[in-house]
Enzyme design. Sequence first.
Site, PDB file in Angstrom:
ATOM      1  CG  ASP A 148     -90.664  30.752   0.460  1.00  0.00           C
ATOM      2  OD1 ASP A 148     -90.253  30.801   1.583  1.00  0.00           O
ATOM      3  OD2 ASP A 148     -90.946  31.711  -0.262  1.00  0.00           O
ATOM      4  CD  GLU A 201     -91.605  10.689 -13.402  1.00  0.00           C
ATOM      5  OE1 GLU A 201     -90.569  11.087 -13.996  1.00  0.00           O
ATOM      6  OE2 GLU A 201     -92.489  11.656 -13.761  1.00  0.00           O
TER       7      GLU A 201
HETATM    8  C1  NOJ Z   1     -90.680  32.649   3.917  1.00  0.00           C
HETATM    9  C2  NOJ Z   1     -89.143  32.638   3.840  1.00  0.00           C
HETATM   10  O1  NOJ Z   1     -88.907  31.491   5.044  1.00  0.00           O
HETATM   11  C3  NOJ Z   1     -88.837  33.948   4.168  1.00  0.00           C
HETATM   12  O2  NOJ Z   1     -87.522  33.979   4.682  1.00  0.00           O
HETATM   13  C4  NOJ Z   1     -88.992  34.853   2.955  1.00  0.00           C
HETATM   14  O3  NOJ Z   1     -88.563  36.174   3.347  1.00  0.00           O
HETATM   15  C5  NOJ Z   1     -90.477  34.628   2.531  1.00  0.00           C
HETATM   16  N1  NOJ Z   1     -90.876  33.303   2.468  1.00  0.00           N
HETATM   17  C6  NOJ Z   1     -90.517  35.035   1.232  1.00  0.00           C
HETATM   18  O4  NOJ Z   1     -90.078  33.987   0.332  1.00  0.00           O
END
Ligand code: NOJ
Length: 522
Positions: free
Chosen positions: A200, A252
């Site tokens: 993310d 690994e």
């Molecule tokens: C990107 C994620 O896809 C989204 O759904 C989220 O709100 C934001 N990052 C924050 O984590």
Amino acid sequence: MTSPWWRGAVFYEVYVRSFADSNDDGVGDLPGITSRLDYLKRLGVDAVWLTPFYPSPQKDHGYDVADYYDVNPEYGTLADFDQLIASAHELRLKVLCDLVPNHTSNQHPWFQAALSSPDDPHRDFYHFADGKPDGSPPNNWRSAFGGPAWTRDERSGQWYLHLFATEQPDLNWWNPEVPAEFERIVRFWLDRGADGYRIDVASALFKRRDLADVPMVKDPLSGMVRPDPAFLIIDQPQVHEVYRRWRQILNEFQPQRVLVGEIFDANRQSRYILPDQLNMAFALISVPWDAHVWRHSIDTDMHALRGPGVAPSWTLSNHDVVRHVTRLGGGFKGRERARAALLLLLGLPGQVFLYQGEELGLEEVDVPPEARQDPLYIHTQGHHAGRDGCRVPMPWKRGEPNAGFSLAAPWLPMPPGWDQFAVTAEEASATSMLSFYKRALAVRRRFSPWLPPSIAWRPAPQGVLTYQRERLTVACNFLSHPVSIPACGRLVLASAPLATVRDGRLTLPANSAAWLDSAAVP
Ligand code: NOJ
């Protein structure tokens, strides 16, 4: 040397909360996903990306993690995760977890400890800072969900940073204990059999250390004063060291594990997609239906990721954007174009990421205001429509309550007629979107392993794009009337039934695309 399994693979994003509900509580869960893996296998994908399923207060539907080592009880247990992995691997499907390293939930024990006292060792896991003398936040950074990126901790009087919702405090990656914690987390799910991670907001982990204000500059076009887009808050060079460490950890494990970064900016990607860092990042095509603009968008991504072993990961939709059938015009026209767009992208070198429900031709849903749940909608007080409309649960069975998703009311309401797109309905029709996706993925599987990783654009009339990838020719008509272009090869795939090749000419109906195989010419 054989190609690694992920190169050219088709990934399917499962939005866990909305995919399949095994216990009829109105939200999807891990056993539900396990029970539907055969559906994904039949569809023809290679791998599944699961959105975050960890314990979470669900303020951002799982992207606010309260415990990185467990499963949210709403979604099941660690044993359910193990079962999901075992069943997927039996079917030769890979499974990626979603790692959220930029921020935690404000309910995470680290943050709770940090709040307990400025002297607590976890205080430095986050960014706490004093406000300005006038009582305003430490700087002018904005949250992606609207408003300042800082919230005041009343107890200490300091402010903490959150690039997303108030309930998602950003971690301080400058503190070496934070990367150390994440190395343990990375290992934990790999040890349980995960085949890799989608990371993310992958370029955001380190913020600029001086926490300086973003300078305001005059936009040369509009004359409006706005934050300087060249001033970088995130994307600090230290993040690459983190991914080098993770890569070593992944190395690994056998067979190869993958790292997919949530990085959309094509110019940034080449610094991350390297043999010692990440394998992939998304090339989201979200531009108006116009041949010229699509070509530019494809070229930008192809250009950003070129070189041996790297290629874009083509994406039309995900859980954060308006569903592409709707973006492309909605209704019949939107679906015609969505079919054509799929063929255009499936012929390109690289990976493809599908978002659950696009194979059914689902459209964005206009979720009633009182039912909306997305923090983006809530924090902007409705100025942003939010992302609930692309997250409405999957319709599985025609004619059943809640389209067979659940006996309980789904966490987001389904619009009337949602079950006309149900899997059972589309499986029964040879002309459905689902049947088209299956066909297209099957044909691609026969072709793509043998095709070179480059394309050549061929001359085409205005409004039409044609490229060649060795024996494969892909043509797409963006116009709202049919076109006829010179072409050779056998028609192997078409998005519209009336596409034909005759006497050296390909006729493409409005908003349609086709694949021709020149190796099949006698
Ligand atoms: C990107 C994620 O896809 C989204 O759904 C989220 O709100 C934001 N990052 C924050 O984590």
